[in-house]
Design a protein around this motif. Sequence first.
Motif, PDB file in Angstrom:
ATOM      1  N   ASN A  19      57.261 -13.058   0.440  1.00  0.00           N
ATOM      2  CA  ASN A  19      58.404 -13.113  -0.482  1.00  0.00           C
ATOM      3  C   ASN A  19      59.521 -12.115  -0.178  1.00  0.00           C
ATOM      4  N   SER A  27      62.755 -11.908   2.001  1.00  0.00           N
ATOM      5  CA  SER A  27      63.660 -12.681   2.849  1.00  0.00           C
ATOM      6  C   SER A  27      64.420 -11.762   3.788  1.00  0.00           C
ATOM      7  N   TYR A  28      65.232 -12.362   4.670  1.00  0.00           N
ATOM      8  CA  TYR A  28      66.041 -11.530   5.563  1.00  0.00           C
ATOM      9  C   TYR A  28      67.045 -10.711   4.755  1.00  0.00           C
ATOM     10  N   HIS A  58      65.213 -23.854   5.705  1.00  0.00           N
ATOM     11  CA  HIS A  58      66.025 -22.672   5.424  1.00  0.00           C
ATOM     12  C   HIS A  58      66.123 -21.728   6.620  1.00  0.00           C
ATOM     13  N   HIS A  59      65.326 -21.948   7.658  1.00  0.00           N
ATOM     14  CA  HIS A  59      65.407 -21.088   8.843  1.00  0.00           C
ATOM     15  C   HIS A  59      66.740 -21.248   9.582  1.00  0.00           C
ATOM     16  N   ALA A  90      69.867 -19.384   8.262  1.00  0.00           N
ATOM     17  CA  ALA A  90      69.630 -17.970   8.557  1.00  0.00           C
ATOM     18  C   ALA A  90      69.842 -17.698  10.044  1.00  0.00           C
TER      19      ALA A  90
END
Length: 284
Positions: free
Chosen positions: A15, A17-18, A200-201, A204
Amino acid sequence: MDMRDFFLSLLLVKNISYIGRTKIWRFLLANPDQKLPLKPACLKGILGNQFVGSYPTLQDIANLRRLPQISILDADYPTALKESINPPLVLFYRGNRHLLQQKKLAIVGTRQASDYAFRCLVDWVPALVEADYTIVSGLASGVDGLAHEITLAQAGNTIAVIGTGLNVTYPKRVNPLQIQIGQRGLILTEYLPDSQPLKHHFPARNRIIAALAMATIIVEAKTRSGSLITAQYALEENRYVFALPGPIDKVNSQGTNHLIDEGAIPILSKEDLLKKLADIVHYI
């Protein structure tokens, strides 16, 4: 635990994220004496009280440490990327990391590239290679793959930023190209080995492409596309955005024409592109 291992551990914590990892990085910059690893309560405070998983084992971290990687702590981590809005703390790589120090230009576009896009890339890319630009793209089908392929055919330098682990290829048909780039160029990813191509990769991933390059060229794009996301990231990072104009009745030109209407720099010819890029390099 030292900071390098701590950053590796964050990749394995559930959980985060970047964006969350960037918040932690900023916190540590402001609090250099903070003991690591950060306590769960501290992490929750930094990340807005969200739930986070437990830290990985020392063995898990040791396994990651053995992989070729570039840390934001390294001297050769690209300055432009380090100063970006959400820099990746760790990038796994395959190939020649020295390409990160070269003059970089991003070329992205639709997966359904037209003959028009192909003709333009065949015209431009050899000239860009001759001018010592390292071509950055996303190893997707269509425009991205063509940009990589033509660069390699000209014995040029190319960097592929991917949205999977290094040992995963997406789409499968680009696997031969991914192997070539790993041998003759550079592949980068912020994702762990075995990471699959989750939706979602890719947005990003696009922020890294935009931040690495001094300018981004959008060759063809629909009005809603990943390429326009890359263009938006480039603008947010104060990078230049170029776009190839096209017929108003072609769906893959609607996105690029809209970018030009909003202020992107139109590409009128190979000579025009080279001149405008040279002006930017001189300005920078």
